[in-house]
Motif scaffolding. Structure first.
Motif, PDB file in Angstrom:
ATOM      1  N   GLY A   1       0.814  -1.220   0.000  1.00  0.00           N
ATOM      2  CA  GLY A   1       0.000   0.000   0.000  1.00  0.00           C
ATOM      3  C   GLY A   1       0.837   1.254   0.000  1.00  0.00           C
TER       4      GLY A   1
ATOM      5  N   ASN B   1       2.281   2.728   2.332  1.00  0.00           N
ATOM      6  CA  ASN B   1       3.501   2.683   3.157  1.00  0.00           C
ATOM      7  C   ASN B   1       4.733   2.311   2.346  1.00  0.00           C
ATOM      8  OD1 ASN B   1       1.994   0.129   3.181  1.00  0.00           O
ATOM      9  ND2 ASN B   1       3.736  -0.661   4.316  1.00  0.00           N
TER      10      ASN B   1
ATOM     11  N   TRP C   1       5.515   2.083  15.760  1.00  0.00           N
ATOM     12  CA  TRP C   1       4.537   1.084  15.303  1.00  0.00           C
ATOM     13  C   TRP C   1       3.752   0.523  16.496  1.00  0.00           C
ATOM     14  CZ3 TRP C   1       2.745  -3.815  15.902  1.00  0.00           C
ATOM     15  CH2 TRP C   1       1.916  -4.312  14.887  1.00  0.00           C
TER      16      TRP C   1
ATOM     17  N   TYR D   1       0.248   1.011  15.299  1.00  0.00           N
ATOM     18  CA  TYR D   1      -0.074  -0.244  14.600  1.00  0.00           C
ATOM     19  C   TYR D   1      -0.272  -0.068  13.090  1.00  0.00           C
ATOM     20  CZ  TYR D   1      -0.587  -2.545  19.128  1.00  0.00           C
ATOM     21  OH  TYR D   1      -0.351  -3.072  20.371  1.00  0.00           O
TER      22      TYR D   1
ATOM     23  N   PRO E   1       1.975   0.330   9.343  1.00  0.00           N
ATOM     24  CA  PRO E   1       1.039  -0.440   8.519  1.00  0.00           C
ATOM     25  C   PRO E   1       0.623  -1.748   9.216  1.00  0.00           C
ATOM     26  CG  PRO E   1       3.266  -0.596   7.652  1.00  0.00           C
ATOM     27  CD  PRO E   1       3.327   0.385   8.762  1.00  0.00           C
ATOM     28  N   PRO E   2      -0.497  -2.351   8.773  1.00  0.00           N
ATOM     29  CA  PRO E   2      -1.033  -3.524   9.472  1.00  0.00           C
ATOM     30  C   PRO E   2      -0.013  -4.660   9.604  1.00  0.00           C
ATOM     31  CG  PRO E   2      -2.562  -2.757   7.793  1.00  0.00           C
ATOM     32  CD  PRO E   2      -1.313  -1.981   7.599  1.00  0.00           C
ATOM     33  N   ALA E   3      -0.082  -5.371  10.715  1.00  0.00           N
ATOM     34  CA  ALA E   3       0.813  -6.514  10.950  1.00  0.00           C
ATOM     35  C   ALA E   3       0.460  -7.653   9.988  1.00  0.00           C
ATOM     36  CB  ALA E   3       0.653  -6.988  12.390  1.00  0.00           C
ATOM     37  N   PRO E   4       1.432  -8.505   9.642  1.00  0.00           N
ATOM     38  CA  PRO E   4       1.171  -9.599   8.703  1.00  0.00           C
ATOM     39  C   PRO E   4      -0.065 -10.439   9.059  1.00  0.00           C
ATOM     40  CG  PRO E   4       3.512  -9.463   9.179  1.00  0.00           C
ATOM     41  CD  PRO E   4       2.840  -8.468  10.063  1.00  0.00           C
TER      42      PRO E   4
ATOM     43  N   LEU F   1       4.322  -9.117  17.337  1.00  0.00           N
ATOM     44  CA  LEU F   1       3.334  -9.242  16.251  1.00  0.00           C
ATOM     45  C   LEU F   1       3.957  -9.203  14.858  1.00  0.00           C
ATOM     46  CD1 LEU F   1       0.515  -6.894  17.666  1.00  0.00           C
ATOM     47  CD2 LEU F   1       0.571  -9.389  17.681  1.00  0.00           C
ATOM     48  N   VAL F   2       5.002  -8.424  14.680  1.00  0.00           N
ATOM     49  CA  VAL F   2       5.596  -8.279  13.339  1.00  0.00           C
ATOM     50  C   VAL F   2       6.900  -9.069  13.225  1.00  0.00           C
ATOM     51  CG1 VAL F   2       6.389  -6.639  11.586  1.00  0.00           C
ATOM     52  CG2 VAL F   2       4.557  -5.968  13.141  1.00  0.00           C
TER      53      VAL F   2
ATOM     54  N   LEU G   1       8.979   0.887   7.578  1.00  0.00           N
ATOM     55  CA  LEU G   1       7.680   1.430   7.183  1.00  0.00           C
ATOM     56  C   LEU G   1       7.168   0.723   5.928  1.00  0.00           C
ATOM     57  CD1 LEU G   1       5.505   3.602   7.623  1.00  0.00           C
ATOM     58  CD2 LEU G   1       6.917   5.189   6.339  1.00  0.00           C
ATOM     59  N   ALA G   2       8.086   0.432   5.007  1.00  0.00           N
ATOM     60  CA  ALA G   2       7.688  -0.167   3.727  1.00  0.00           C
ATOM     61  C   ALA G   2       7.596  -1.691   3.791  1.00  0.00           C
ATOM     62  CB  ALA G   2       8.695   0.239   2.656  1.00  0.00           C
ATOM     63  N   PHE G   3       8.165  -2.314   4.819  1.00  0.00           N
ATOM     64  CA  PHE G   3       8.283  -3.781   4.908  1.00  0.00           C
ATOM     65  C   PHE G   3       9.249  -4.336   3.873  1.00  0.00           C
ATOM     66  CE2 PHE G   3       3.883  -4.263   6.915  1.00  0.00           C
ATOM     67  CZ  PHE G   3       4.403  -4.614   8.146  1.00  0.00           C
TER      68      PHE G   3
ATOM     69  N   ILE H   1       5.163   0.231  -6.619  1.00  0.00           N
ATOM     70  CA  ILE H   1       4.950   1.345  -5.680  1.00  0.00           C
ATOM     71  C   ILE H   1       6.296   1.719  -5.052  1.00  0.00           C
ATOM     72  CG2 ILE H   1       3.749   2.092  -3.574  1.00  0.00           C
ATOM     73  CD1 ILE H   1       1.583   0.014  -4.207  1.00  0.00           C
TER      74      ILE H   1
END
Lengths: 231, 163
Positions: free
Chosen positions: A75, A77, A128, A132, A134-137, B61-62, B119-121, B141
């Motif tokens: 997205g 992010n 984060w 929270y 961008p959304p967590a996986p 969580l991540v 931020l972008a993963f 993107i």
């Protein structure tokens, strides 16, 4: 594959990459920065060649359902994150690969950049944990979630599933687009080269003309004038 | 050995890396650096903070912290390969930025890279050597973001160079 085997394979791959990048001076930052600032495309062309090879290979294997493509929602992010990254890599003069490689060459500036990359990541983890985003996986659905500025998940394989066209066909179209960029760069380089050649020829002609014209004006021997011209 | 005496054409180097990466894609996944760096950040933070780190939900969580994450070893391998290359070609020596402005730019640049990756993963490597070749929407993107960022970064850099 066991976890240990994965780590060993990753280390061997990384070692070869580190060696090749060190010997070739390839840098992703230079691939973008030099093209923008200096109109120099040495690294940009290498990047495009790698992307062409990978696009054909990955989409071929994805057509067959093989390989391990990245799977997560994307997205807004990605845009902001890589925008910040792009600014940062130019300022630091190194990207993720070259910070490791330059550190391996004894560059303390690169080690410092690496240290602050880690600090930046930790700071982000603090932010984060508060918002929270961008959304967590675990909360990703693969579908658009506009409230969270997420567009969902799509790649060559999902295109194949939705349109019934093999993923490799899309891959070949992308490869053709990358090749068109590569050719445009080559043309630009050839035009630059021709311009330099013309300028050099004009300079040589101007230097060759000087000894003949100047002595008459100076009324003295040509040798003195040639020496003056060189200065 | 000739390999350590001459600079390798980056086109040859990147083509070789791409071919190797195809095997990596088939057995584990595409080449990436940011994920390994994040896990290293978590491991370092855990060494300092211990279980307190879990008060930050990001690290549960991540990125639950564990040392046997394969992406870490790509980065460590790159460091090892670079040391071998630099020592064998007699190019290893300490390079220290001289001016304070350089240290400031590197510090700022490093922070932006770290924040941007999380931020972008994704990092620049997974953008160009993973997502985009997989034709992932995120790749396009991310490429627009990194090109725009590099352009803005170049403008800032040019202004600094011009004093």
């Amino acid at each position: 594959m066991s976890t240990v085997a994965e780590c060993v394979v990753a280390f061997i791959f990384g070692s070869v990459v580190g060696l090749l990048v060190q010997r070739s001076r390839f840098c992703n930052t230079a691939a973008l920065r030099d093209a923008i600032m200096f109109k120099s495309y040495r690294n940009t062309k290498a990047l495009l060649v790698a992307m062409m090879i990978l696009t054909v290979a990955f989409t071929t294997f994805m057509t067959l359902g093989a390989g391990h493509p990245l799977e997560f929602d994307v997205g807004f992010n990605q845009f902001i994150g890589l925008f910040l990254f792009g600014v940062g890599m130019v300022l630091a003069g190194a990207c993720t690969v070259s910070t490791w490689v330059k550190t391996g060459e004894g560059n303390l500036g690169a080690l410092w950049a690496l240290l602050f990359t880690f600090i930046g990541m930790f700071l982000f983890s603090v932010v984060w944990s508060w918002n929270y985003w961008p959304p967590a996986p675990a909360s990703m659905t693969g579908e658009p979630n506009l409230a969270a500025l997420q567009l969902g998940f799509a790649n060559a394989r999902t295109l194949q599933d939705k349109l019934g066209v093999p993923a490799v066909v899309f891959g070949l179209v992308q490869t053709a687009a990358l090749f068109a960029i590569y050719r445009a760069i080559r043309r630009k380089e050839m035009a630059q080269h021709a311009k330099h050649e013309r300028a050099a020829a004009e300079h040589r002609a101007a230097v060759a003309d000087k000894p003949a014209a100047a002595p008459a004006a100076a009324g003295g021997p040509g040798v003195k004038v040639v020496a003056g011209g060189r200065r | 050995m000739e390999f350590f005496r001459k600079t390798l054409d980056p086109m040859v180097a990147l083509a070789a890396i791409a071919i190797l990466e195809i095997f990596l894609f088939l057995v584990i996944g595409a080449w990436t650096v940011g994920g390994g760096e994040t896990m290293m950040t978590g491991l370092i933070a855990k060494a300092f903070l211990g279980d307190e780190l879990e008060r930050l939900p990001f690290w549960t969580l991540v990125f639950p912290v564990h040392g046997d994450y394969w992406k870490i070893y790509i980065s460590l391998g790159m460091l090892f390969g670079a040391v071998v290359g630099a020592v064998a070609s007699k190019e290893f020596y300490l390079r220290i930025p001289r001016r304070l402005s350089e240290w400031v730019l590197i510090t700022l640049g490093g922070l932006l890279m770290g924040i941007g990756i999380r931020l972008a993963f994704v990092c620049n490597v997974s953008t160009f050597f993973g997502l985009t070749p997989e034709m992932n929407l995120g790749g396009y993107i991310a490429i627009s973001g990194i090109v725009a960022g590099a352009w803005v970064g170049s403008l800032i850099y040019k202004r600094i160079l011009e004093g």
